[in-house]
Write an enzyme that holds these catalytic residues in place. Structure first.
Site, short mmCIF file in Angstrom:
data_model
loop_
_atom_site.label_atom_id
_atom_site.label_comp_id
_atom_site.label_asym_id
_atom_site.label_seq_id
_atom_site.Cartn_x
_atom_site.Cartn_y
_atom_site.Cartn_z
N ALA A 75 0.82 -1.21 0.00
CA ALA A 75 0.00 0.00 0.00
C ALA A 75 0.86 1.26 0.00
CB ALA A 75 -0.91 -0.01 1.23
N TYR A 142 8.72 10.54 -4.09
CA TYR A 142 8.26 9.15 -4.08
C TYR A 142 9.40 8.20 -3.70
CZ TYR A 142 7.24 4.52 -5.95
OH TYR A 142 7.12 3.17 -6.09
N PHE A 170 11.87 -2.86 -10.91
CA PHE A 170 12.08 -2.01 -12.07
C PHE A 170 10.68 -1.73 -12.66
CE2 PHE A 170 16.66 -1.28 -12.46
CZ PHE A 170 17.01 -1.87 -11.26
N ASN A 171 10.46 -1.76 -13.96
CA ASN A 171 9.14 -1.32 -14.46
C ASN A 171 8.13 -2.46 -14.54
OD1 ASN A 171 11.08 0.79 -15.18
ND2 ASN A 171 9.35 1.72 -16.24
N PHE A 209 8.71 11.04 -24.71
CA PHE A 209 9.36 12.10 -23.92
C PHE A 209 10.86 12.14 -24.18
CE2 PHE A 209 5.76 11.23 -20.65
CZ PHE A 209 4.88 12.01 -21.38
N ARG A 222 14.17 1.15 -20.38
CA ARG A 222 13.72 0.64 -19.08
C ARG A 222 13.69 -0.88 -19.11
NH1 ARG A 222 14.70 4.99 -18.23
NH2 ARG A 222 13.54 6.68 -17.28
N1 UDP Z 1 7.21 7.66 -21.50
C1 UDP Z 1 6.95 8.30 -22.72
N2 UDP Z 1 5.66 8.71 -22.94
C2 UDP Z 1 4.63 8.49 -22.08
C3 UDP Z 1 4.92 7.82 -20.84
C4 UDP Z 1 6.23 7.43 -20.58
O1 UDP Z 1 7.83 8.52 -23.54
O2 UDP Z 1 3.49 8.89 -22.35
C5 UDP Z 1 8.58 7.20 -21.23
C6 UDP Z 1 9.18 7.77 -19.95
O3 UDP Z 1 9.81 8.99 -20.22
C7 UDP Z 1 10.14 6.66 -19.55
C8 UDP Z 1 9.49 5.38 -20.08
O4 UDP Z 1 8.54 5.81 -21.04
O5 UDP Z 1 11.37 6.83 -20.21
C9 UDP Z 1 8.79 4.60 -19.00
O6 UDP Z 1 7.94 5.48 -18.29
P1 UDP Z 1 6.90 4.95 -17.22
O7 UDP Z 1 6.14 6.16 -16.72
O8 UDP Z 1 6.09 3.84 -17.81
O9 UDP Z 1 7.78 4.32 -16.08
P2 UDP Z 1 8.97 4.95 -15.18
O10 UDP Z 1 10.24 4.62 -15.90
O11 UDP Z 1 8.73 6.41 -15.03
O12 UDP Z 1 8.86 4.22 -13.90
#
Ligand code: UDP
Length: 325
Positions: A75, A142, A170-171, A209, A222
């Site tokens: 949580a 966070y 990780f992701n 991004f 990632r």
């Molecule tokens: N990302 C992107 N466009 C989006 C959402 C995420 O290019 O609409 C990229 C973000 O910059 C990162 C990767 O995707 O490099 C993974 O982002 P996410 O938010 O899924 O996970 P994080 O790495 O932030 O935990």
């Protein structure tokens, strides 16, 4: 039967673990305030308690009502961007809430605690792949809250002997292959669900991004790890503590990375839909590459991730096409 408390068991990763444990016949109590989780995600074979970790009175009553053998703690609020905008909310919910839980757990004599941490505690790592020896340098509230909780666990272990494992994910991605549960955030900040909703036609395009990072195609890399592989790691971490081992931290990733553009291309392959995208500016705080050195979890926990990127995207696609909540 030994009773396990799972906090955040109505959330994305928590619900996948609860499903596995419930199917394996474990006796479970899910505690969730449903602020971000979904009641539909709570497994019917678990007992559900709608309690907020900040509500000390009701939390204490839960410890009086049940005799827990161990705790698995998910949580938390988990949006990096929101944590930057509302740090107070994050420190209060994540740190104060966890402190209440850890304190009551120790008072109840519980000796085993599995904690859901994050690779973002490493900030911008120096060494790729990232091992647990990388220095801790969080770069957003966070990540600071997650590391603060690891530190609290460390201090409480010394004082009260409650052993813990901190699992640095990780992701997390993908969904249970059965299609009954999956990822559902509102708003959705994560890349894979965003690309999949574009494939469904619910979004016109995906914003990438930044494509000027020092990576082969310029977009961020990632390490995407299937949610059921994460669930397995929690079970292994609990067995590790059940066997009387010492507290430790483990990175949980596949050990290989994929760029944003690779994700978009693989989603096109899996769904058969061409994804429109537009490159925009970098998202503040995004490191170029985050890939796990998972050798410690493999060696010590005997954990081996089974799902590859195609499996992750295929299961997530099945979920998003027929999303139940
Ligand atoms: N990302 C992107 N466009 C989006 C959402 C995420 O290019 O609409 C990229 C973000 O910059 C990162 C990767 O995707 O490099 C993974 O982002 P996410 O938010 O899924 O996970 P994080 O790495 O932030 O935990």
């Amino acid at each position: 039967m030994k009773k396990i408390l799972v906090t955040g068991g109505a959330g994305y990763i928590g619900s996948h673990l609860v499903k596995k444990l419930a199917e394996d016949g474990f006796d479970l109590v899910v505690l969730d305030n449903l602020s971000r989780g979904h009641i539909e995600a709570v497994h019917p074979k678990s007992k559900f308690e709608n309690v907020d970790l900040l509500d000390k009175k009701n939390l204490l009553e839960i410890f009086d009502k049940y005799k827990f053998d161990s705790i698995i703690h998910f949580a938390a609020f988990a949006y990096v961007g929101e944590s930057v905008e509302k740090p107070g909310l994050y420190y209060e919910n994540n740190v104060s809430g966890s402190l209440n839980l850890i304190r009551y757990a120790c008072e109840a004599g519980i000796k085993k605690f599995v904690f859901s941490s994050t690779c973002s505690v490493y900030g911008n790592p120096v060494q790729i792949p990232i091992s647990e020896k990388e220095s801790i340098k969080p770069i957003n509230p966070y990540a600071f809250t997650k590391f603060a909780i690891e530190q609290i666990l460390n201090d409480f272990e010394k004082a009260f002997g409650m052993k813990y494992t901190a699992l640095r994910y990780f992701n997390a991605a993908g969904a249970d292959p059965g299609g009954s549960i999956g990822e559902s955030h509102n708003p959705e900040p994560h890349l894979i669900p965003i690309v999949l909703t574009a494939a469904l036609g619910k979004r016109e395009k995906v914003f990438v991004f930044g494509d000027d990072y020092e990576t082969p195609d310029g977009t961020c890399i990632r390490d995407y790890i299937h949610v059921n592989d994460l669930a397995d790691a929690h079970i292994k971490a609990l067995m590790y503590l059940n066997s009387g081992n010492c507290s430790d931290v483990f990175n949980l990733g596949t050990g290989s990375g994929n760029s944003v553009k690779e994700i978009i291309e693989t989603v096109s392959d899996v769904t058969g839909v061409q994804i429109n995208y537009e490159v925009t500016q970098r998202r503040p705080g995004d490191p170029a590459v985050l890939v796990a050195d998972n050798s410690k979890a493999k060696r010590i926990l005997g954990w081996n991730p089974k799902f590859d990127l195609k499996d992750i995207l295929t299961t997530a696609w099945q979920w998003h096409q027929n999303q139940k909540f």
